[in-house]
Design an enzyme around this catalytic site. Structure first.
Site, short mmCIF file in Angstrom:
data_model
loop_
_atom_site.label_atom_id
_atom_site.label_comp_id
_atom_site.label_asym_id
_atom_site.label_seq_id
_atom_site.Cartn_x
_atom_site.Cartn_y
_atom_site.Cartn_z
CE LYS A 156 -1.52 1.40 4.23
NZ LYS A 156 -1.22 2.77 4.64
CG ASN A 157 2.42 2.64 3.48
OD1 ASN A 157 1.25 2.95 3.22
ND2 ASN A 157 2.83 2.43 4.71
CB CYS B 268 -3.55 10.88 12.53
SG CYS B 268 -3.10 9.14 12.41
NE ARG C 90 0.83 10.03 10.27
CZ ARG C 90 0.33 9.01 9.55
NH1 ARG C 90 -0.79 8.44 9.91
NH2 ARG C 90 0.96 8.60 8.45
CG ASP D 53 3.92 1.30 9.58
OD1 ASP D 53 4.04 1.56 8.37
OD2 ASP D 53 3.68 2.17 10.43
NE ARG E 144 -6.72 4.06 6.44
CZ ARG E 144 -5.88 4.92 6.99
NH1 ARG E 144 -6.01 5.26 8.25
NH2 ARG E 144 -4.93 5.48 6.28
C1 EPZ Z 1 4.64 6.89 6.34
O1 EPZ Z 1 3.88 7.90 6.97
C2 EPZ Z 1 3.73 5.67 6.26
N1 EPZ Z 1 2.57 5.99 5.43
C3 EPZ Z 1 3.28 5.27 7.66
O2 EPZ Z 1 2.50 4.08 7.54
C4 EPZ Z 1 4.54 4.95 8.49
O3 EPZ Z 1 4.14 4.62 9.81
C5 EPZ Z 1 5.46 6.18 8.50
O4 EPZ Z 1 5.78 6.56 7.15
C6 EPZ Z 1 6.76 5.91 9.25
O5 EPZ Z 1 7.43 4.83 8.65
C7 EPZ Z 1 2.72 6.02 4.08
O6 EPZ Z 1 3.79 5.78 3.54
C8 EPZ Z 1 1.48 6.34 3.28
P1 EPZ Z 1 6.72 10.29 8.33
P2 EPZ Z 1 4.43 9.43 6.97
O7 EPZ Z 1 6.52 11.55 7.57
O8 EPZ Z 1 5.21 9.68 5.75
C9 EPZ Z 1 6.85 13.58 11.72
C10 EPZ Z 1 0.68 2.69 7.94
O9 EPZ Z 1 0.37 2.09 8.98
N2 EPZ Z 1 6.68 14.55 10.63
O10 EPZ Z 1 7.89 9.43 8.02
O11 EPZ Z 1 3.26 10.29 7.27
C11 EPZ Z 1 5.62 12.69 11.86
O12 EPZ Z 1 4.64 13.33 12.66
C12 EPZ Z 1 1.15 4.12 7.99
O13 EPZ Z 1 0.68 2.17 6.79
C13 EPZ Z 1 6.72 15.92 10.95
O14 EPZ Z 1 6.85 16.29 12.12
O15 EPZ Z 1 5.40 9.40 8.22
C14 EPZ Z 1 6.19 11.45 12.52
O16 EPZ Z 1 6.28 11.68 13.92
C15 EPZ Z 1 0.95 4.71 9.38
N3 EPZ Z 1 6.59 16.83 9.96
C16 EPZ Z 1 7.60 11.36 11.92
O17 EPZ Z 1 7.90 12.66 11.39
C17 EPZ Z 1 6.44 16.46 8.63
O18 EPZ Z 1 6.35 17.34 7.76
C18 EPZ Z 1 7.71 10.36 10.78
O19 EPZ Z 1 6.65 10.65 9.90
C19 EPZ Z 1 6.40 15.08 8.32
C20 EPZ Z 1 6.54 14.14 9.33
#
Ligand code: EPZ
Length: 417
Positions: A22-23, A115, A120, A303, A395
């Site tokens: 999915k990701n 969320c 996020r 995850d 999902r």
């Molecule tokens: C991706 O989310 C995945 N989703 C998530 O999978 C996964 O848990 C996550 O990466 C971490 O591996 C998809 O790929 C669609 P991040 P993403 O940006 O990109 C903070 C699932 O279960 N952050 O790497 O949204 C954020 O809040 C989902 O399939 C900021 O602060 O995660 C988090 O604490 C859940 N500012 C950390 O960084 C930003 O602009 C990592 O988030 C962006 C992120």
């Protein structure tokens, strides 16, 4: 609303084949916005997050086919927007921000809102696009971005954001000049997106490392691609096998994407055999305790944290689980405690006192991976468990009850009274 009714105590056995990731599919589908013409994307998982993207792309102006292989043609951008009613159901809709800005110089994307696993925010996406010359306003719950043509830039992320890396990489493919992303995400899904962007003619180096260099080009052309297998789905089945002392063969996966998990499964006593794209696991009769800390890839994936914690509740001893990626990803803990687990949370750390026999009861899923955790606990528990909030699991997992039933599990989907 639907729920699962699960009779626990069954040792899982047999074979399961992994669906597409999915990701990886979500950013790759968003990347089709970058090039007019006919894209063919194969091995898409039939999960609700992908259905949202299949709704969003036509809203933007795409003609798409049905079925597992998706043909996408976006010859004209009708609406360079991602409306709230779609973004609120799937925050990864924000992945159209970079491609829309690069393709037509404008994008209007709803802010995803809350969320359960954490705030996020999208500040790193927005700051990077601003650094590349985009004018971005945040008003009335929407991100509005404008740029005649983005300028290549050196970007340094505070932490390796997965979709942040993907958004900026896609935007940079059509920018003027070269973009360097430092502290980039190294996840296999980022690498799979890069593979497709390169098939479209993008000039990218360094994918899979923490520094990615993208040389902007004038245009890209559509191509075809087969999505990589879902390492989180594969990991979920491996953990379920270990939790039920089962013997399971997971087929059609990429074992090296699961190195961190496989190491931990061996530490708790499982026997693992790898043959090409097949992982065979023999769950241990006694589960040993171990400690996990979630980290960006190639560290232990956040995850799989909830799923692995369900396993640790039955270990012969105490384990420590530390979550470093999201600030609120222990929602499965109170539900596991209701099943008899002994877990205490202190900040970003959970202390899991094992050797507990889980007992079936009613539990509620709060997010996608928490649902998987509760299903694993229910499969291992004594008696009957009712897991409500099943829409969360749909999902990210394709027909999970059919796949578990094929492994001998006694799991039924039914309507909540
Ligand atoms: C991706 O989310 C995945 N989703 C998530 O999978 C996964 O848990 C996550 O990466 C971490 O591996 C998809 O790929 C669609 P991040 P993403 O940006 O990109 C903070 C699932 O279960 N952050 O790497 O949204 C954020 O809040 C989902 O399939 C900021 O602060 O995660 C988090 O604490 C859940 N500012 C950390 O960084 C930003 O602009 C990592 O988030 C962006 C992120």
């Amino acid at each position: 609303m639907e729920k699962f009714i699960i009779e626990g105590g069954v040792r899982l056995g047999g074979e399961v084949t992994v669906s597409g990731a999915k990701n990886a599919a979500l950013p790759i589908l968003a990347s089709t916005i970058l090039a007019p013409g006919r894209h063919t994307i194969e091995n898409l998982p039939m999960v609700s997050d992908i259905k949202v993207m299949r709704t969003l792309l036509p809203y933007i102006g795409a003609h798409i086919s049905n079925g597992r292989a998706l043909v996408v043609e976006i010859d004209e951008i009708k609406r360079p927007e991602a409306p709230y009613e779609l973004v609120k159901t799937m925050r990864a809709s924000s992945l159209v921000l970079g491609p829309l800005l690069a393709r037509c110089g404008y994008a209007k994307v709803a802010l995803p809102g809350g969320c359960t696993i954490g705030a996020r925010p999208l500040n790193m996406h927005i700051n990077a696009l601003r650094a590349m010359g985009a004018e971005i306003t945040l008003e009335h719950g929407y991100i509005e971005a404008r740029a005649k043509r983005l300028e290549g830039q050196e970007i340094l992320f505070d932490n390796p954001t997965v979709t942040g890396t993907e958004n900026i990489m896609m935007a940079a493919t059509l920018a003027n000049g070269t973009t360097i992303i430092r502290n980039a995400a190294r996840e296999p899904e980022v690498v799979d997106l890069t593979l497709y962007l390169k098939k479209m003619g993008a000039k990218i180096k360094g994918e899979g490392t923490d520094t990615i260099v993208i040389e902007g080009t004038e245009r890209l052309s559509p191509s075809t691609h087969r999505i990589i297998p879902d390492r989180i789905e594969a990991g979920t089945f491996l953990i379920a096998a270990a939790a039920t002392h089962g013997t399971v063969t997971v087929k059609g996966c990429i074992p090296e994407h699961l190195d961190a998990l496989l190491l931990k499964l061996k530490e708790i006593g499982a026997a693992i055999e790898i043959m090409g794209d097949v992982i065979h696991i023999n769950g241990p009769s006694k589960i040993k305790p171990t400690n996990i800390t979630t980290l960006p890839y190639p560290g232990f994936p956040t995850d799989l944290q909830a799923q692995f914690m369900a396993l640790l509740t039955m270990a012969e001893g105490t384990s420590i689980v530390t979550e470093t990626i999201f600030e609120n990803r222990f929602q499965h803990v109170p539900e596991l405690v209701r099943m008899g687990a002994d877990i205490t949370v202190e900040g970003m750390t959970a202390v899991v006192k094992g050797a507990k026999k889980l007992v079936g009861t009613e539990v509620t899923a709060t997010d996608l991976r928490a649902s998987a955790s509760l299903i694993i606990a229910a499969l291992a528990a004594e008696g009957t468990t009712e897991v409500s909030g099943v829409y969360h699991i749909d999902r990210g997992y394709e027909k999970i009850e059919d796949k578990f039933s094929a492994l001998g599990a006694n799991i039924k989907r039914c309507m909540e009274e």
